[in-house]
Design a protein around this motif. Structure first.
Motif, PDB file in Angstrom:
ATOM      1  N   LYS A   1       0.831  -1.206   0.000  1.00  0.00           N
ATOM      2  CA  LYS A   1       0.000   0.000   0.000  1.00  0.00           C
ATOM      3  C   LYS A   1       0.867   1.259   0.000  1.00  0.00           C
ATOM      4  O   LYS A   1       0.612   2.207  -0.735  1.00  0.00           O
ATOM      5  CB  LYS A   1      -0.926  -0.001   1.224  1.00  0.00           C
ATOM      6  N   ARG A   2       1.899   1.268   0.835  1.00  0.00           N
ATOM      7  CA  ARG A   2       2.799   2.418   0.944  1.00  0.00           C
ATOM      8  C   ARG A   2       3.989   2.337  -0.002  1.00  0.00           C
ATOM      9  O   ARG A   2       4.758   3.285  -0.120  1.00  0.00           O
ATOM     10  CB  ARG A   2       3.326   2.533   2.376  1.00  0.00           C
ATOM     11  N   GLN A   3       4.176   1.166  -0.604  1.00  0.00           N
ATOM     12  CA  GLN A   3       5.318   0.937  -1.493  1.00  0.00           C
ATOM     13  C   GLN A   3       6.639   1.203  -0.760  1.00  0.00           C
ATOM     14  O   GLN A   3       7.541   1.856  -1.279  1.00  0.00           O
ATOM     15  CB  GLN A   3       5.225   1.818  -2.750  1.00  0.00           C
ATOM     16  N   ASP A   4       6.727   0.700   0.489  1.00  0.00           N
ATOM     17  CA  ASP A   4       7.894   0.966   1.319  1.00  0.00           C
ATOM     18  C   ASP A   4       7.997  -0.105   2.402  1.00  0.00           C
ATOM     19  O   ASP A   4       7.020  -0.786   2.700  1.00  0.00           O
ATOM     20  CB  ASP A   4       7.748   2.343   1.973  1.00  0.00           C
ATOM     21  N   GLU A   5       9.159  -0.205   3.008  1.00  0.00           N
ATOM     22  CA  GLU A   5       9.367  -1.114   4.121  1.00  0.00           C
ATOM     23  C   GLU A   5       8.810  -0.462   5.386  1.00  0.00           C
ATOM     24  O   GLU A   5       9.112   0.698   5.673  1.00  0.00           O
ATOM     25  CB  GLU A   5      10.862  -1.383   4.276  1.00  0.00           C
ATOM     26  N   ARG A   6       7.982  -1.193   6.130  1.00  0.00           N
ATOM     27  CA  ARG A   6       7.341  -0.665   7.322  1.00  0.00           C
ATOM     28  C   ARG A   6       7.533  -1.645   8.477  1.00  0.00           C
ATOM     29  O   ARG A   6       7.767  -2.824   8.257  1.00  0.00           O
ATOM     30  CB  ARG A   6       5.832  -0.493   7.109  1.00  0.00           C
ATOM     31  N   THR A   7       7.391  -1.147   9.701  1.00  0.00           N
ATOM     32  CA  THR A   7       7.447  -1.993  10.884  1.00  0.00           C
ATOM     33  C   THR A   7       6.092  -1.954  11.559  1.00  0.00           C
ATOM     34  O   THR A   7       5.523  -0.883  11.772  1.00  0.00           O
ATOM     35  CB  THR A   7       8.548  -1.507  11.849  1.00  0.00           C
ATOM     36  N   PHE A   8       5.557  -3.132  11.878  1.00  0.00           N
ATOM     37  CA  PHE A   8       4.243  -3.261  12.494  1.00  0.00           C
ATOM     38  C   PHE A   8       4.381  -3.940  13.846  1.00  0.00           C
ATOM     39  O   PHE A   8       5.139  -4.895  13.983  1.00  0.00           O
ATOM     40  CB  PHE A   8       3.315  -4.105  11.606  1.00  0.00           C
ATOM     41  N   ARG A   9       3.650  -3.468  14.842  1.00  0.00           N
ATOM     42  CA  ARG A   9       3.626  -4.119  16.152  1.00  0.00           C
ATOM     43  C   ARG A   9       2.754  -5.367  16.050  1.00  0.00           C
ATOM     44  O   ARG A   9       1.603  -5.292  15.612  1.00  0.00           O
ATOM     45  CB  ARG A   9       3.056  -3.180  17.215  1.00  0.00           C
ATOM     46  N   VAL A  10       3.293  -6.504  16.461  1.00  0.00           N
ATOM     47  CA  VAL A  10       2.574  -7.771  16.359  1.00  0.00           C
ATOM     48  C   VAL A  10       1.280  -7.733  17.175  1.00  0.00           C
ATOM     49  O   VAL A  10       0.256  -8.267  16.742  1.00  0.00           O
ATOM     50  CB  VAL A  10       3.486  -8.950  16.797  1.00  0.00           C
ATOM     51  N   ASP A  11       1.284  -7.067  18.327  1.00  0.00           N
ATOM     52  CA  ASP A  11       0.075  -7.035  19.157  1.00  0.00           C
ATOM     53  C   ASP A  11      -1.049  -6.185  18.556  1.00  0.00           C
ATOM     54  O   ASP A  11      -2.170  -6.216  19.031  1.00  0.00           O
ATOM     55  CB  ASP A  11       0.387  -6.570  20.582  1.00  0.00           C
ATOM     56  N   ARG A  12      -0.768  -5.451  17.483  1.00  0.00           N
ATOM     57  CA  ARG A  12      -1.804  -4.647  16.811  1.00  0.00           C
ATOM     58  C   ARG A  12      -2.320  -5.310  15.528  1.00  0.00           C
ATOM     59  O   ARG A  12      -3.180  -4.765  14.854  1.00  0.00           O
ATOM     60  CB  ARG A  12      -1.260  -3.262  16.470  1.00  0.00           C
ATOM     61  N   ILE A  13      -1.794  -6.484  15.199  1.00  0.00           N
ATOM     62  CA  ILE A  13      -2.273  -7.221  14.027  1.00  0.00           C
ATOM     63  C   ILE A  13      -3.547  -7.955  14.441  1.00  0.00           C
ATOM     64  O   ILE A  13      -3.521  -8.823  15.314  1.00  0.00           O
ATOM     65  CB  ILE A  13      -1.215  -8.201  13.492  1.00  0.00           C
ATOM     66  N   LEU A  14      -4.675  -7.583  13.830  1.00  0.00           N
ATOM     67  CA  LEU A  14      -5.967  -8.158  14.195  1.00  0.00           C
ATOM     68  C   LEU A  14      -6.274  -9.422  13.403  1.00  0.00           C
ATOM     69  O   LEU A  14      -6.932 -10.332  13.902  1.00  0.00           O
ATOM     70  CB  LEU A  14      -7.085  -7.133  13.968  1.00  0.00           C
TER      71      LEU A  14
END
Length: 64
Positions: free
Chosen positions: A45-58
């Protein structure tokens, strides 16, 4: 196996966001002196490398 994943992510503003990502790394990460379990991934979506918090993945499922 680093295939693409469809993810529903809870943003900091409590808004749900649907993303298609390709995971690169999962593990302990740090932001502003605080450690958390995170997933570094390429976000289509952003066409970029991103970091996501695992506890916020629904929701997470294998992409098409």
């Amino acid at each position: 196996n680093k295939s693409t994943l469809d993810m529903v992510y809870l943003k900091g503003s409590d808004e749900k966001s649907k993303r298609m990502v390709k995971p690169l790394e999962v593990g302990e990460m740090e932001y502003m002196g605080k450690t958390y379990t995170g997933m570094k991934a390429y976000c289509y979506k952003r066409q970029d490398e991103r970091t996501f918090r695992v506890d916020r993945i629904l929701e997470l499922k294998e992409g098409k």
